[in-house]
Design a protein around this motif. Structure first.
Motif, PDB file in Angstrom:
ATOM      1  N   GLN A   2      -4.970   3.408   2.522  1.00 34.70           N
ATOM      2  CA  GLN A   2      -3.846   4.182   2.003  1.00 34.70           C
ATOM      3  C   GLN A   2      -3.798   4.109   0.473  1.00 34.70           C
ATOM      4  O   GLN A   2      -3.546   5.112  -0.199  1.00 34.70           O
ATOM      5  CB  GLN A   2      -2.535   3.662   2.603  1.00 34.70           C
ATOM      6  CG  GLN A   2      -1.364   4.600   2.402  1.00 34.70           C
ATOM      7  CD  GLN A   2      -0.135   4.134   3.178  1.00 34.70           C
ATOM      8  OE1 GLN A   2       0.124   2.936   3.288  1.00 34.70           O
ATOM      9  NE2 GLN A   2       0.614   5.066   3.716  1.00 34.70           N
ATOM     10  N   THR A   3      -4.071   2.907  -0.085  1.00 39.03           N
ATOM     11  CA  THR A   3      -4.086   2.751  -1.537  1.00 39.03           C
ATOM     12  C   THR A   3      -5.219   3.561  -2.150  1.00 39.03           C
ATOM     13  O   THR A   3      -5.029   4.271  -3.150  1.00 39.03           O
ATOM     14  CB  THR A   3      -4.239   1.270  -1.903  1.00 39.03           C
ATOM     15  OG1 THR A   3      -3.159   0.536  -1.341  1.00 39.03           O
ATOM     16  CG2 THR A   3      -4.265   1.079  -3.408  1.00 39.03           C
ATOM     17  N   SER A  51      -9.642  -1.976  -1.729  1.00 35.15           N
ATOM     18  CA  SER A  51      -8.293  -2.215  -1.223  1.00 35.15           C
ATOM     19  C   SER A  51      -8.072  -1.445   0.074  1.00 35.15           C
ATOM     20  O   SER A  51      -9.006  -0.870   0.643  1.00 35.15           O
ATOM     21  CB  SER A  51      -7.272  -1.807  -2.280  1.00 35.15           C
ATOM     22  OG  SER A  51      -7.525  -0.483  -2.715  1.00 35.15           O
ATOM     23  N   LYS A  52      -6.811  -1.356   0.511  1.00 34.72           N
ATOM     24  CA  LYS A  52      -6.489  -0.667   1.755  1.00 34.72           C
ATOM     25  C   LYS A  52      -6.780   0.824   1.625  1.00 34.72           C
ATOM     26  O   LYS A  52      -6.779   1.394   0.533  1.00 34.72           O
ATOM     27  CB  LYS A  52      -5.022  -0.877   2.114  1.00 34.72           C
ATOM     28  CG  LYS A  52      -4.688  -2.322   2.445  1.00 34.72           C
ATOM     29  CD  LYS A  52      -3.220  -2.443   2.804  1.00 34.72           C
ATOM     30  CE  LYS A  52      -2.849  -3.889   3.141  1.00 34.72           C
ATOM     31  NZ  LYS A  52      -1.412  -4.024   3.469  1.00 34.72           N
ATOM     32  N   SER A  71       0.827  -1.220   0.000  1.00 34.61           N
ATOM     33  CA  SER A  71       0.000   0.000   0.000  1.00 34.61           C
ATOM     34  C   SER A  71       0.855   1.262   0.000  1.00 34.61           C
ATOM     35  O   SER A  71       0.477   2.283  -0.594  1.00 34.61           O
ATOM     36  CB  SER A  71      -0.933   0.001   1.213  1.00 34.61           C
ATOM     37  OG  SER A  71      -0.185  -0.019   2.418  1.00 34.61           O
ATOM     38  N   GLU A  99       1.857   4.825   8.591  1.00 36.46           N
ATOM     39  CA  GLU A  99       0.427   5.008   8.807  1.00 36.46           C
ATOM     40  C   GLU A  99       0.010   6.468   8.676  1.00 36.46           C
ATOM     41  O   GLU A  99      -1.153   6.767   8.367  1.00 36.46           O
ATOM     42  CB  GLU A  99       0.025   4.506  10.204  1.00 36.46           C
ATOM     43  CG  GLU A  99       0.283   3.019  10.451  1.00 36.46           C
ATOM     44  CD  GLU A  99       1.718   2.748  10.857  1.00 36.46           C
ATOM     45  OE1 GLU A  99       2.252   3.498  11.693  1.00 36.46           O
ATOM     46  OE2 GLU A  99       2.310   1.795  10.310  1.00 36.46           O
TER      47      GLU A  99
END
Length: 967
Positions: free
Chosen positions: A493-494, A490-491, A438, A609
């Motif tokens: 962050q992505t 998806s995540k 990510s 993060e």
């Protein structure tokens, strides 16, 4: 010494009581003893007690120690003891070896003890001034303790002590002398003192800089071995940072003093992979930070660009790129070098172009950008290094449309290497964009967004990029692939990275918006994401989806009927609600990490993060949040009006661009013409020089000719004399011809002036006739007519003067013609009077002398004629100026006459209006009287008097009208 033994001998009876008594006795001895040795021993004893019993000595002895500094300056030893004692009292430094009891005592004593003693010491500013004067002493035992004491005072209460030193005469200059001390201990502690002195005080920083601090500090760094030096180099670098950071004046002085060039040897690290000591790493780290201070994005743009230019010209950027591509460099030094190179090239085209040409020492060579991007998308690399590479890539693309085009071109089908031997920057970004990491997704998305920043051309070019997802399936566009990954869940962050990329891509690009809306699944996905009630973690994604949908509305050109602006707004109102949509849009700017990312361009995060927002994206959000809110609430009519305004603005911009191009072309032409003018000036100067040389040569030839003529006369060579006479006479027809031409020119000028005079006469006659028009009978225009007649009379006088001057010129020209005829006659007579060959030598000599006399007389007359012609030319120019003045006067009179006529017409209209009003008023009064009589009201005498007054007023008006005459 006996005194000291006696004092210290009584310590066994009660420790606390004995120590206090001992200190009190020592203080009494310092204050009352008349012998210098006794006072010196007492101060030395206080010094020995001051570390263990800091509070007691400080309370009882400080006043006495200050008195010693004032009165015993002749004895350097006692001054040194007193300064050491004061330092022990004020400083918070603890001894290395302390037992448990003393450690407990020191912990019980607050850290404020040193600041309290410092406050007592500086309560009298004269104490700091006294300390500054003691630093002028060269004695080591006085200067060194003084330096340490002043440093401790600055550490305790820096701003107050700085202010006292600032107002002290020559205070800063005295401290600057410490850098020139030959004793390294004092010099090094002097550097520490200046560090504390210059901290957060711009005024002192400027004074220190202009006291030649840069030169001295750079000399010390060079003497100590640059980056290989010890802690002294680090101290000097920290002092340089204090002087330069956030101080534009000192930065400019540092650049103009050519001190940037002296920084290049710092970064010669050699080819050895070993030898990276801890101190060398620290020194090099601070050196890199110092370079970044000069090119920080927070500095004024002009100052930053000038420093960037100097760093490229002196080879500093090249040296940093060498470290960047070297092997065996420690990780923290490599990271800081990448950050430094980033800011050296940021926004400066020349440096960016150079960085694009740097290749890594590999086989085959690869561009440095490609090597850095490989590190950025590699999840095994350290996090801080990946952040530094991303910052470097962002700085390379900042205001660099050329670099943006090169990056995007590596993704286009026509430029991709079919053999697969080399990896391009675009391929690395696509690989990172769709990898399983990510953080790589986020970094690649942000990097690609910077390749599109404020570049509509590359946004359109990126729409051409096609990706092969799997074998046998048709290729998918990059835009479609990004939306596909978003919809797969998806995540966070992505998804945040992809949404930032899409928002940057679609903003200010209607074609990209059309491509995005062309996929029928995109709008339902966005509305579904926004409408859902999700947790706090998903609120940021909802806000970014709202922003993307808002961009699709605001930059929509209505080319798709199913997704026009009005239909999208209706869809939002039905499925989401306008208020809910605006609330979700506000989640972005309210996020805790948004404000942190908006402060600095460098992506500086404590852990992956926290890597959520990009600095440039926060600018985009700030720009679009308000306009999208307005666009959601706008009606269709307002949208149409806005479209018309946009079209008008676009037309205006195209016109402005056209004129800018014209101005640019004209500027180029002006530059060419200026160059031609400068060339012609040079040629003119050369020609004038040549003419001057030729004139001097002609004069030399004339002198030689006259000399030869005299020599020939002495030798009685008749033929030579006759030939000389003939040559001299040969000059006269040329002079006479030139005079004739000048006389003809004067005649033509005279005729021209006479014709101009005739025109002025006719103009004056016309003015006379216009003055005799019916308007002259009006009484209101009488003063103006009188003034006009006076000015015309003056003009007539001036014209008469001009005519007389012309007549005198005519007489002068006739006289010149007569003189010309006389010259011609004299020339012919001289030619006839030339002697025959058989005459006697005596007669020939006499006639030759006579001829020379006549020639000299003729030359003199010719010179006088030239002067007279010059005077006539000046008179002619003066007459022209007078004629121009007459023309301007006549024009002014004509304008005044027109104004007067208009005023008369206006006054006539006003009088007519008044007469009409008076008649109406009389009629009304008469009708009112009749009504009163009909109603039985008698007309009183006041009414009759008023009517009588009105009759009187009418009579007066009639009299006035008679006086004024007909209008």
């Amino acid at each position: 010494m006996n005194f000291l033994r006696g004092v210290m001998g009584g310590q066994s009876a009660g420790p606390q009581h004995t120590e206090a008594e001992t200190i009190q006795k020592l203080c009494d001895r310092v204050a009352s003893s008349t012998l210098l040795d006794d006072r010196r021993n007492a101060v030395r004893a206080l010094k020995s007690l001051s570390k263990k019993y800091r509070l007691e000595v400080g309370i009882q002895a400080m006043e006495h120690l200050i008195h010693v500094l004032q009165t015993d300056r002749s004895d350097s030893e006692i001054i040194g003891y007193a300064l050491d004692t004061l330092y022990n009292i004020i400083s918070n430094d603890e001894e290395e070896e302390v037992d448990d009891v003393e450690e407990e005592n020191s912990t019980r004593q607050s850290e404020d003890l040193g600041s309290q003693f410092t406050e007592i010491f500086i309560k009298q500013p004269e104490n700091v001034t006294l300390l500054l004067s003691l630093l002028e002493e060269f004695d080591f035992h006085v200067r060194w303790p003084g330096v340490k004491l002043l440093t401790s005072l600055l550490k305790q209460l820096g701003p107050q002590v700085q202010q006292i030193i600032l107002v002290s005469p020559m205070g800063v200059s005295r401290l600057m002398d410490l850098l020139a001390d030959s004793r390294e201990v004092i010099r090094n502690d002097g550097v520490l003192l200046l560090q504390a002195l210059t901290r957060s005080n711009g005024a002192i920083q400027k004074i220190v800089a202009f006291e030649n601090a840069f030169e001295r500090l750079l000399d010390i760094i060079t003497e100590e071995g640059n980056s290989d030096g010890g802690i002294v180099v680090e101290d000097c670098l920290i002092l340089l940072q204090n002087l330069l950071k956030n101080n534009n004046s000192n930065q400019n002085f540092f650049k103009e003093g050519s001190y940037i060039q002296r920084m290049k040897p710092w970064f010669h690290v050699g080819d050895e992979n070993s030898g990276w000591s801890a101190q060398k790493v620290t020194n090099l780290h601070v050196m890199l930070q110092l370079v970044r201070v000069l090119v920080s994005p927070t500095n004024p743009p002009g100052a930053t660009s000038s420093c960037q230019k100097a760093m490229f010209q002196c080879g500093l950027l090249q040296q940093l790129c060498t470290i960047l591509m070297a092997t065996g460099v420690p990780a923290d030094i490599l990271t800081e070098t990448i950050n430094t190179v980033s800011e050296v090239i940021r926004g400066y085209q020349v440096n960016q172009d150079y960085f694009a040409s740097v290749n890594a020492p590999s086989n085959p060579p690869r561009p440095a950008i490609v090597v850095l991007l490989m590190s950025m998308v590699n999840e095994r690399q350290p996090f801080v290094l990946r952040c530094a590479v991303l910052y470097c890539f962002q700085c390379f693309l900042y205001k660099n449309q050329k670099g943006q085009g090169e990056i995007v071109s590596t993704l286009l089908p026509s430029t991709i290497d079919a053999t697969g031997n080399s990896v391009s920057a675009g391929q690395l970004l696509c690989g990172g964009l769709f990898s399983t990491d990510s953080l790589s997704n986020w970094c690649a998305a942000v990097a690609l967004a910077h390749a599109l920043q404020e570049n509509a051309t590359q946004k359109e070019q990126l729409l051409r990029v096609q990706l092969a997802t799997s074998i046998g399936n048709p290729p998918v566009s990059l835009l479609q692939q990004c939306t596909n990954i978003l919809s797969q869940g998806s995540k966070i962050q992505t998804r945040v990275g992809l949404l930032m990329l899409l928002c940057t891509w679609l903003s200010n690009c209607p074609i990209a918006v059309t491509h995005f809306l062309h996929n029928s699944a995109n709008v339902p996905f966005l509305t579904g994401q926004i409408a859902e009630n999700l947790g706090e973690e998903e609120q940021l994604v909802q806000g970014l989806c709202a922003l993307l949908l808002g961009i699709s509305i605001y930059f929509n050109d209505n080319s798709l009927e199913s997704y026009m602006k009005e239909k999208l707004k209706q869809l939002i109102e039905k499925r989401i609600g306008k208020e809910n949509f605006i609330e979700k849009l506000g989640f972005i700017s309210k996020h805790e990490l948004y404000s942190r990312a908006s402060q600095k361009p460098q992506p500086n995060f404590p852990s992956p993060e926290y890597m959520i927002f990009d600095h440039e994206f926060t600018k985009l959000v700030k720009e679009l949040e308000g306009v999208i809110t307005k666009a959601i609430y706008k009606s269709s009519e307002e949208d149409k009006k806005e479209e018309e305004v946009k079209k008008t603005l676009e037309q205006h911009d195209s016109i402005v661009t056209h004129y800018k191009n014209m101005i640019r072309e004209q500027d180029l032409q002006l530059e060419e013409l200026k160059q031609q003018i400068s060339t012609l000036k040079c040629q003119n100067e050369q020609l004038q020089t040549a003419v001057t040389q030729q004139v001097s040569q002609i004069q030399q030839h004339k002198d030689q000719y006259n000399l030869l003529k005299v020599q020939l006369g002495k030798d009685n060579q008749h033929q030579g004399s006759y030939s000389d006479g003939t040559q001299v006479n040969g000059v006269q027809p040329e002079e006479v011809g030139r005079l004739r031409e000048e006389i003809e020119e004067l005649k033509s000028n005279q005729e021209l002036l006479q014709s101009q005079l005739a025109e002025k006469d006719s103009l004056i006659e016309n003015l006379k006739s216009s003055q005799a028009s019916p308007g002259t009978n009006e009484q209101s225009s009488a003063p103006a007519s009188a003034r006009d007649s006076e000015q015309i009379a003056e003009l007539k006088q001036e014209l008469a003067t001009l005519k007389s001057q012309l007549n005198s010129q005519s007489v002068e020209i006739s006289r010149l013609q007569t003189e010309k005829q006389e010259l011609l006659r004299k020339t012919e007579t001289f030619a006839k009077s030339a002697p025959a060959p058989g005459e006697s030598e005596a007669g020939t000599t006499a006639k030759t002398t006579d001829v020379e006399g006549r020639l000299s007389a003729l030359l003199q007359e010719t010179k006088e004629l030239k002067n007279e012609i010059k005077a006539l030319s000046e008179e002619r120019s003066a007459i022209k100026e007078q004629l121009d003045a007459s023309n301007s006067t006549i024009a002014i009179l004509q304008n005044e006459k027109n104004k007067l006529e208009m005023d008369v017409t206006d006054s006539k209209k006003e009088q007519d209006d008044l007469l009409v009003l008076l008649a109406d008023q009389d009629q009304k009064i008469f009708s009112l009287k009749n009504k009163l009589k009909e109603l039985g009201h008698p007309v009183e005498e006041e009414d009759e008097l008023e009517s009588g007054d009105q009759d009187d007023e009418e009579d007066e008006d009639e009299d006035d009208g008679k006086d004024q005459g007909p209008i």
